[in-house]
Design a protein around this motif. Structure first.
Motif: not given
Length: 497
Positions: A19-35
């Motif tokens: 999530c830290l690596l993808a922090r610039r895009r909320l959609a990616w953070v949300t997806l990674i977080s939920l998975v």
């Protein structure tokens, strides 16, 4: 080391880093977080199934022998706690989804939730006192970041209250660990259990453990060191307060159960003190709830009250009582988190958290009334929901142990809990809204929030109707707690001196 043993720590930690690596895009953070949280839940369920077959996972980090290496153990209790942490963690993240908050706010919330889950799961599976201290530090950092999200004078004041008291508990824990290590030469729980059970513990070691139990009591919000909880939980963002209500105090209770059963498996002075503390916690918490007029402050005081039931099971120290404490832990985590989730929906719809400013929800949102009634009745101990069986087990254990007065206090606390839940029901659901029926918001909020409340309510019903298998699991967990074979074998198995 078996990968399954470290997955409860590895998964939330890896999710946090991704999530830290993808922090610039909320959609990616949300997806990674939920998975990531879904995988943690699957891992927890897998561990519960594995533990239910009579298996116990244990090992040393980096293959270093005890007492220098950090021991990890997953038995029935720790497996259940990891699984329920996965449930509440995933529920919190789903509840957060599509909330009307700034993208930076939501991104940070995802990051901090996984940091918190890393500390919580680490605390549940460690078999080393110093490592337990480290995980307490990790979850303290994550929880302070979460409770401070959004800023504001009221929230920051609550966050400072939370931080100061929990930091005091953490420092007390560190001091206690130093005393124990200086007196016994080890912080491995298995080695300490051997020392204490053999009667070789020194006065300094006993003092250190006593201070440690005091630190856990602060973390668990036991009487008389509970004031920080109702002063802070109600000011946090709703998903955060629900996550805290479900899990944070239970880490302190878990540590109490684990350490007391390891070091003092038979009733003694420590259990006598815990019995009085448990009964005082039940009464003071429920009376505090009865005096409140804000929905989340009422629910916060009820956290204090319900923790008393869990410690009652520990204090009685019989297999039935410990099984009741384990069952109560699982039941309460689900019910309490859900009540906070539903309280957030009710406040959103009525525009107020004060009972005087709420109303009209039964007529306007009958589904929400049903969703509230299920965990509220379970919290009060109404059959056939899970809370009834949890209380019944503990009351029976109290009577069998000859503590009828403790059973009476447990019953009295349950009766006053019914009154508190009735107050919320009457004020928020039955009475008309003070500004008229049209004052109830037309916008229900994100469907994901309603889904979480519905799933947790269903789990409460299923746990009530499936109390037999759940109680059998809790019974076997209580036997593992008293025997502690996985912990006692660690030093010998790993070749420690």
């Amino acid at each position: 080391m078996n990968l399954l043993l470290i997955l409860p720590i590895l998964l939330p930690l890896t999710t946090l880093m991704l999530c830290l690596l993808a922090r610039r895009r909320l959609a990616w953070v949300t997806l990674i977080s939920l998975v990531g949280s879904t995988l943690l839940l699957i891992t927890g369920l897998w561990l519960v199934w594995f533990a239910a077959q009579g298996n116990v996972l244990s090992g040393q980090m980096g293959s270093w022998q005890a007492p220098y290496g950090i021991s990890l153990v997953i038995d029935r209790l720790s497996a259940a706690m990891v699984a329920i942490s996965g449930v509440i963690g995933l529920g919190t993240l789903v509840y957060m989804h599509r909330q009307p908050m700034a993208s930076e706010f939501l991104r940070d919330a995802h990051l901090f939730v996984h940091g918190l889950l890393t500390g919580i799961c680490g605390a549940f599976i460690t078999a080393d006192i110093f490592n337990l201290y480290v995980w307490f530090e990790v979850l303290l950092m994550g929880s302070f970041a979460l409770i401070s999200l959004g800023g504001g004078q009221r929230r920051l004041a609550g966050a400072m209250t939370y931080l100061v008291l929990n930091l005091l508990a953490t420092l007390l824990f560190l001091l206690a660990a130093g005393l124990v290590y200086g007196a016994s030469g080890t912080l491995n729980m298995g080695e300490l259990a051997l020392i204490f059970r053999s009667g070789e513990a020194t006065t300094s070691a006993t003092l250190g453990v006593t201070l440690m139990l005091l630190a856990f009591s602060i973390k668990g919000a036991l009487f008389p060191v509970f004031g920080w909880l109702p002063a802070s939980y109600h000011v946090a963002w709703v998903p955060v307060s629900a996550l805290f209500a479900g899990l944070l105090t239970k880490v302190g209770v878990y540590a109490l159960i684990r350490l007391v059963t390891l070091l003092w498996p038979t009733p003694g002075l420590a259990h006598d003190i815990l019995l009085w503390v448990a009964c005082a916690t039940m009464l003071v918490g429920v009376l505090g709830a009865a005096a409140q007029t804000e929905i989340r402050r009422i629910l916060s005081f009820h956290i204090v009250s319900q923790v008393g039931y869990m410690v009652l099971g520990l204090a009685l120290a019989t297999p039935l009582a410990l099984a009741g404490a384990v069952f109560y832990l699982i039941h309460h985590i689900i019910v309490k988190a859900n009540l906070f989730f539903i309280g957030g929906l009710a406040s959103r719809l009525t525009g107020s958290e004060r009972l005087a400013g709420m109303g009209g929800l039964y007529a306007a949102r009958p589904l929400l009334a049903v969703l509230f009634a299920i965990p509220a009745l379970s919290l009060a101990g109404i059959p056939p929901l899970s809370g009834f069986w949890a209380k019944l087990i503990l009351i029976r254990a109290s009577l069998e142990a000859g503590f009828g007065w403790a059973a009476f206090i447990a019953l009295l606390t349950g009766a006053i809990t019914v009154l508190s839940m009735s107050k919320i029901w009457n004020e928020a659901f039955l009475k008309p809204h003070p500004n008229g029926d049209q004052a109830v918001q037309a916008d229900n909020g994100p469907r994901s929030a309603w889904l979480v409340a519905a799933v947790l309510a269903l789990m409460t019903v299923l746990l009530g109707f499936g109390a037999g298998p759940a109680m059998e699991y809790a019974w076997q967990a209580s036997l593992q707690l008293t025997e502690a074979s996985a912990y006692l074998q660690l030093p010998a198995k790993e070749g420690a001196p």
